[in-house]
Write an enzyme that holds these catalytic residues in place. Structure first.
Site, mmCIF file in Angstrom:
data_model
loop_
_atom_site.group_PDB
_atom_site.id
_atom_site.type_symbol
_atom_site.label_atom_id
_atom_site.label_comp_id
_atom_site.label_asym_id
_atom_site.label_seq_id
_atom_site.Cartn_x
_atom_site.Cartn_y
_atom_site.Cartn_z
ATOM 1 N N HIS A 130 0.815 -1.239 0.092
ATOM 2 C CA HIS A 130 0.017 -0.126 0.143
ATOM 3 C C HIS A 130 0.932 1.255 0.028
ATOM 4 O O HIS A 130 0.530 2.353 -0.390
ATOM 5 C CB HIS A 130 -1.020 0.211 1.354
ATOM 6 N N ASP A 160 -0.075 -7.483 1.427
ATOM 7 C CA ASP A 160 0.660 -6.132 1.589
ATOM 8 C C ASP A 160 1.918 -6.141 1.377
ATOM 9 O O ASP A 160 2.480 -5.190 2.220
ATOM 10 C CB ASP A 160 -0.195 -5.505 2.932
ATOM 11 N N SER A 238 4.829 2.122 7.903
ATOM 12 C CA SER A 238 4.382 1.078 6.998
ATOM 13 C C SER A 238 5.625 0.597 6.256
ATOM 14 O O SER A 238 6.392 1.419 5.488
ATOM 15 C CB SER A 238 3.410 1.509 6.168
#
Length: 409
Positions: A130, A160, A238
């Site tokens: 993402h 992901d 992230s």
């Protein structure tokens, strides 16, 4: 007179979901993205990679023992291998004509900031899907502030995970040691390194709060065996590493839970994709540029002993088939979904269809167990299911298909 506006956002997790439905964890949010918002629904020394003739493997040190490192020692060893990822995308942004009042097309350039870490001397870097989703260009910066262009080798929305590649000399790269996430225990000390809100190479520490969590992937499939931690994670973390007390990566930080509130900050519940999942996915991406997940094509409800007694089922364990996706391997093998629903203690049980009691010779107890078995296989492989239809038992062989891009598609 459409202008271009540069926006800066801080972007920010063992098998992918193989069923026709996704399990989500309420209040979980990806650690950022191009829109800057949240999405509600998550020691091994790596050898230098040679030219690939087979899928690369990342050796694992199975021992839990070893010298426990301080947070400072972990940081100084790992930080040089942690990078900041800047992904640039051109997005549509309708603007209103100041004279006539109607919208007209416009474009603006958006940047998503995330984290990543080096996994080998060939220049491969792991981050979150993402973080780089839809990017037209990606840059990474190292601890010495050197920035360089990165190529997206491949991505896997179902876990992901994304793999980048940079052209840096091997001597300039510091691969992080990859551990074994199967050896992680609740209460273990962990350290996260990343770039929260753009503050590069920030370290936070905590413990493993829980294991076996299930979160929602960007494409709405489920990610299993997720590690929950109270180490502070925020937008920009992230794709960064979650490390154990030996300095080994045990997870890739990917999501936080905001408790359902409007806040986007950390409340002590973060999620990391287990590194064993990431190693499998990264190896496929490096070899082929993409990942294919096997797909059975059912949604199912686990059987409890009380449900088996009340509904007079032939066995006290297994999965009741609730839905069969058209065109899937399950549908081609003739599996049948329930025709009526019954409720017990707040759970809905599909009755009148098939009950899956075993898979590949082993008793079947849970949806997680089924996903694990399917997730370990490839499209085109077969599974043998022990199926009850009424009181009649039979064995059904299902040829697994390829997981669709999104559930139900």
């Amino acid at each position: 007179m459409a202008g271009r506006l540069r926006l800066l956002y801080a972007a920010g997790l063992v098998a992918a979901a193989v069923l026709g439905s996704a399990i989500s964890l309420g209040g979980a949010a990806l650690l950022g993205g191009f829109d800057g918002g949240t999405t509600t629904p998550g020691t091994t020394t790596v050898r230098e990679v040679q030219p690939l003739s087979a899928a690369p493997s990342f050796p694992v040190n199975e021992a839990r023992g070893g010298k426990t490192l301080s947070v400072n020692e972990i940081y100084h060893r790992a930080a040089p291998g942690v990078v900041q990822v800047t992904a640039t995308q051109v997005v549509a942004s309708p603007r209103v004509d100041p004279f006539f009042g109607f919208p007209f097309p416009s474009q603006q350039e958006a940047e998503a900031l995330g984290s990543g870490f080096v996994i080998d001397k060939a220049g491969h870097i792991v981050t979150n899907y993402h973080v780089v989703e839809g990017a037209r260009s990606v840059d990474v910066s190292f601890s010495n502030n050197e920035s360089m262009k990165a190529k997206i080798v491949g991505t896997d929305p179902s876990t992901d995970v994304a793999v980048l590649e940079v052209g840096a000399h091997s001597r300039a790269l510091t691969p992080l040691s990859l551990g074994n996430s199967d050896l992680v225990h609740v209460g273990d000390s962990v350290v996260a390194i990343g770039n929260p809100f753009g503050y590069d190479r920030t370290v936070t520490a905590g413990i493993v709060s829980a294991l076996q969590r299930v979160i929602q992937a960007p494409n709405s499939y489920s990610i299993d065996h997720v590690i929950q931690t109270d180490a502070a994670l925020n937008k920009g973390n992230s794709g960064g590493p979650l490390l154990n007390a030996l300095g080994q990566v045990v997870g890739v930080n990917s999501q936080i839970s905001t408790g359902g509130s409007s806040s986007t900050g950390n409340v002590g519940i973060g999620f990391a994709v287990p590194i064993n999942t990431v190693k499998t996915v990264a190896a496929q991406i490096i070899l082929t540029g993409h990942v294919e997940h096997a797909f059975l094509g059912i949604a199912a409800q686990p059987v409890t002993k009380s449900a088996a007694q009340l509904f007079r089922l032939p066995v006290s364990h297994g999965l009741l088939v609730a839905r069969v996706q058209p065109g899937s391997g399950a549908a081609k093998a003739g599996l049948r979904a329930g025709t009526k629903d019954a409720t017990l203690a707040g759970e809905t049980y599909p009755l009148g269809g098939d009950l899956l009691a075993g898979i590949d010779g082993a008793p079947l107890y849970s949806v997680d167990q089924l996903r694990d078995v399917i997730g370990a296989k490839k499209p085109g492989d077969n599974v043998k299911l022990r199926v009850y239809r009424g009181d009649q038992q039979r064995t059904v062989t299902v040829k697994l298909g390829r997981q669709p891009s999104t559930p139900g598609s």
